[in-house]
Structures are given as structure tokens and as C-alpha cells.
Design a protein around this motif. Structure first.
Motif, PDB file in Angstrom:
ATOM      1  N   GLY A 217    -130.233  -6.384  37.634  1.00 59.21           N
ATOM      2  CA  GLY A 217    -130.049  -7.186  38.755  1.00 59.21           C
ATOM      3  C   GLY A 217    -128.850  -7.001  39.730  1.00 59.21           C
ATOM      4  N   GLY A 218    -128.104  -5.848  39.194  1.00 61.43           N
ATOM      5  CA  GLY A 218    -127.051  -5.478  40.158  1.00 61.43           C
ATOM      6  C   GLY A 218    -127.390  -4.851  41.222  1.00 61.43           C
ATOM      7  N   GLY A 219    -126.740  -4.538  41.929  1.00 63.20           N
ATOM      8  CA  GLY A 219    -126.864  -3.899  43.402  1.00 63.20           C
ATOM      9  C   GLY A 219    -125.691  -3.874  44.420  1.00 63.20           C
ATOM     10  N   LEU A 220    -126.099  -3.491  45.637  1.00 61.18           N
ATOM     11  CA  LEU A 220    -125.349  -3.499  46.690  1.00 61.18           C
ATOM     12  C   LEU A 220    -125.468  -4.728  47.642  1.00 61.18           C
ATOM     13  N   VAL A 221    -124.426  -5.697  48.084  1.00 62.87           N
ATOM     14  CA  VAL A 221    -124.773  -6.856  48.653  1.00 62.87           C
ATOM     15  C   VAL A 221    -123.418  -6.970  49.798  1.00 62.87           C
ATOM     16  N   GLN A 222    -123.828  -7.733  50.662  1.00 69.90           N
ATOM     17  CA  GLN A 222    -122.669  -7.745  51.669  1.00 69.90           C
ATOM     18  C   GLN A 222    -121.822  -9.086  51.324  1.00 69.90           C
ATOM     19  N   ALA A 223    -120.701  -9.031  51.639  1.00 65.68           N
ATOM     20  CA  ALA A 223    -119.678 -10.179  51.342  1.00 65.68           C
ATOM     21  C   ALA A 223    -120.396 -11.287  51.527  1.00 65.68           C
TER      22      ALA A 223
ATOM     23  N   GLY B 136    -122.962 -13.047  50.276  1.00 66.43           N
ATOM     24  CA  GLY B 136    -124.316 -12.686  49.739  1.00 66.43           C
ATOM     25  C   GLY B 136    -124.186 -13.135  48.150  1.00 66.43           C
ATOM     26  N   SER B 137    -125.383 -13.301  47.607  1.00 65.25           N
ATOM     27  CA  SER B 137    -125.731 -13.601  46.268  1.00 65.25           C
ATOM     28  C   SER B 137    -126.609 -12.549  45.622  1.00 65.25           C
ATOM     29  N   LEU B 138    -126.264 -12.347  44.296  1.00 64.83           N
ATOM     30  CA  LEU B 138    -127.092 -11.609  43.229  1.00 64.83           C
ATOM     31  C   LEU B 138    -127.352 -12.687  41.919  1.00 64.83           C
ATOM     32  N   ARG B 139    -128.272 -12.189  41.189  1.00 67.28           N
ATOM     33  CA  ARG B 139    -128.612 -13.075  40.054  1.00 67.28           C
ATOM     34  C   ARG B 139    -128.653 -11.741  38.952  1.00 67.28           C
TER      35      ARG B 139
ATOM     36  N   ASN C 251    -135.106 -15.266  25.373  1.00 68.42           N
ATOM     37  CA  ASN C 251    -134.217 -14.098  24.902  1.00 68.42           C
ATOM     38  C   ASN C 251    -133.434 -13.626  26.315  1.00 68.42           C
ATOM     39  N   THR C 252    -132.980 -14.430  27.158  1.00 64.03           N
ATOM     40  CA  THR C 252    -132.561 -14.153  28.452  1.00 64.03           C
ATOM     41  C   THR C 252    -131.246 -14.857  28.789  1.00 64.03           C
ATOM     42  N   LEU C 253    -130.203 -14.234  29.238  1.00 61.08           N
ATOM     43  CA  LEU C 253    -128.999 -14.628  29.632  1.00 61.08           C
ATOM     44  C   LEU C 253    -128.986 -14.284  31.089  1.00 61.08           C
ATOM     45  N   TYR C 254    -128.348 -15.301  32.073  1.00 62.33           N
ATOM     46  CA  TYR C 254    -128.367 -15.087  33.553  1.00 62.33           C
ATOM     47  C   TYR C 254    -126.927 -15.362  34.028  1.00 62.33           C
ATOM     48  N   LEU C 255    -126.624 -14.689  35.130  1.00 64.59           N
ATOM     49  CA  LEU C 255    -125.411 -14.952  35.904  1.00 64.59           C
ATOM     50  C   LEU C 255    -125.878 -15.240  37.196  1.00 64.59           C
TER      51      LEU C 255
ATOM     52  N   ASP D 116    -119.408  -8.986  19.545  1.00 66.84           N
ATOM     53  CA  ASP D 116    -119.792  -7.868  18.453  1.00 66.84           C
ATOM     54  C   ASP D 116    -120.921  -6.999  19.185  1.00 66.84           C
ATOM     55  N   TYR D 117    -121.400  -7.407  20.249  1.00 60.73           N
ATOM     56  CA  TYR D 117    -122.708  -6.588  21.014  1.00 60.73           C
ATOM     57  C   TYR D 117    -122.481  -6.774  22.335  1.00 60.73           C
ATOM     58  N   TRP D 118    -122.669  -5.511  23.030  1.00 58.34           N
ATOM     59  CA  TRP D 118    -122.551  -5.436  24.358  1.00 58.34           C
ATOM     60  C   TRP D 118    -123.939  -4.585  24.919  1.00 58.34           C
ATOM     61  N   GLY D 119    -123.976  -5.045  26.211  1.00 60.81           N
ATOM     62  CA  GLY D 119    -125.014  -4.099  27.162  1.00 60.81           C
ATOM     63  C   GLY D 119    -124.357  -2.961  27.614  1.00 60.81           C
ATOM     64  N   GLN D 120    -125.306  -2.182  28.361  1.00 64.17           N
ATOM     65  CA  GLN D 120    -124.723  -1.006  28.821  1.00 64.17           C
ATOM     66  C   GLN D 120    -124.203  -1.152  30.332  1.00 64.17           C
ATOM     67  N   GLY D 121    -124.229  -2.291  30.914  1.00 66.14           N
ATOM     68  CA  GLY D 121    -123.709  -2.741  32.108  1.00 66.14           C
ATOM     69  C   GLY D 121    -124.658  -2.452  33.283  1.00 66.14           C
ATOM     70  N   THR D 122    -124.384  -3.243  34.419  1.00 63.84           N
ATOM     71  CA  THR D 122    -125.216  -3.216  35.629  1.00 63.84           C
ATOM     72  C   THR D 122    -124.113  -3.101  36.937  1.00 63.84           C
ATOM     73  N   GLN D 123    -123.921  -2.264  37.662  1.00 60.18           N
ATOM     74  CA  GLN D 123    -123.189  -2.162  38.719  1.00 60.18           C
ATOM     75  C   GLN D 123    -123.397  -3.317  39.752  1.00 60.18           C
ATOM     76  N   VAL D 124    -122.253  -3.791  40.360  1.00 60.14           N
ATOM     77  CA  VAL D 124    -122.511  -4.727  41.353  1.00 60.14           C
ATOM     78  C   VAL D 124    -121.317  -4.325  42.448  1.00 60.14           C
ATOM     79  N   THR D 125    -121.800  -3.966  43.524  1.00 55.09           N
ATOM     80  CA  THR D 125    -121.014  -3.752  44.611  1.00 55.09           C
ATOM     81  C   THR D 125    -121.034  -4.574  45.782  1.00 55.09           C
ATOM     82  N   VAL D 126    -120.045  -4.975  46.243  1.00 61.48           N
ATOM     83  CA  VAL D 126    -119.789  -5.835  47.339  1.00 61.48           C
ATOM     84  C   VAL D 126    -119.269  -5.372  48.367  1.00 61.48           C
ATOM     85  N   SER D 127    -119.899  -5.194  49.723  1.00 67.93           N
ATOM     86  CA  SER D 127    -119.344  -4.690  50.804  1.00 67.93           C
ATOM     87  C   SER D 127    -118.671  -5.566  51.763  1.00 67.93           C
ATOM     88  N   SER D 128    -117.464  -5.401  52.402  1.00 68.97           N
ATOM     89  CA  SER D 128    -116.819  -6.314  53.283  1.00 68.97           C
ATOM     90  C   SER D 128    -117.471  -6.365  54.648  1.00 68.97           C
TER      91      SER D 128
END
Length: 127
Positions: free
Chosen positions: A8-14, A16-19, A77-81, A115-127
Motif C-alpha cells: 500500500g505504500g507509494g508516492l503521494v502529494q502532501a 493526500g492519503s494512503l492505506r 489476518n490483516t492489519l491496516y494503517l 518479535d516479528y517484522w515485515g520487510q517494509g513498504t516505502q511511503v514518500t510524500v512530496s511537498s
């Protein structure tokens, strides 16, 4: 062993929203306190939000309070932000994490407790 996969990560303008989503490959997802953390380049990994096993209790970093919402669907089995009103300072790699606990209503904010971690997803917010 618990495997966590964020998306769900990605590039978004200031403004904006992401889930973000995090799917856990474990049969007992409801036994885990879940959290979101983030790490910007050159910075330490920091707490963003956490949610109790049953979803009844949540905690947020002051920097995201009122803008981000953490939730979970134990049947999936899903977590959201949900991230709204994004700012350039929110730019980071976002990680989900799981902590096995016996209590239904506890939230965990300490990075070292997880104890457990995911690999991560990049979130980039442009101004």
C-alpha cells in the motif's frame, strides 16, 4: 514463525492519503498485539501506532495523532494503517510488527518488545 507482508505504500502529494495493509501468515493472528513503525533515512526506527489483540485499544505517536488510524481484521489476518493529511515528514519506510501476548487489551509501543517484522513498504510524500 510469523511472516508479515506490507503493501500500500507509494508516492503521494502532501495532504493526500494512503492505506497500508499488513497480512500475517499465522493461524493465531488474534493472539498478537500489532504495531506500525517507520524509519526515515538517517533516523532510527520509531513507533507510529499500535493496536490490541481485539482492536479495543489503540495508541499513536503524537506526530500522527488525529491523522492516522490503525485497525485490524482478525478474520482476514490483516492489519491496516489509514494515513490522512500526509506531510513530507511522514516520508519513511513503514514496517508492521507483531508481539505475542496473552492479554486482550494491551497495546505495545516499545520497538524492542516486538518479535516479528515485515520487510517494509516505502511511503514518500512530496511537498
Amino acid at each position: 514463525q510469523v511472516q508479515l507482508v506490507e503493501s500500500g505504500g507509494g508516492l503521494v502529494q502532501a495532504g493526500g492519503s494512503l492505506r497500508l495493509s499488513c497480512v500475517a501468515s499465522v493461524r493465531t493472528f488474534s493472539m498478537y498485539v500489532m504495531g506500525w513503525f517507520r524509519q526515515a533515512p538517517g533516523n532510527e526506527r520509531e513507533f507510529v501506532a499500535a493496536i490490541s489483540r481485539n482492536g479495543g485499544s489503540t495508541s499513536y505517536a503524537d506526530s500522527v495523532k488525529g491523522r492516522f488510524t490503525i485497525s485490524r481484521d482478525n478474520a482476514k489476518n490483516t492489519l491496516y494503517l489509514q494515513m490522512n493529511s500526509l506531510k513530507p515528514d511522514d516520508t519513511a519506510v513503514y514496517y508492521c510488527a507483531a508481539d505475542f501476548t496473552g492479554r486482550l487489551d494491551v497495546v505495545v509501543t516499545a520497538l524492542r518488545s516486538y518479535d516479528y517484522w515485515g520487510q517494509g513498504t516505502q511511503v514518500t510524500v512530496s511537498s
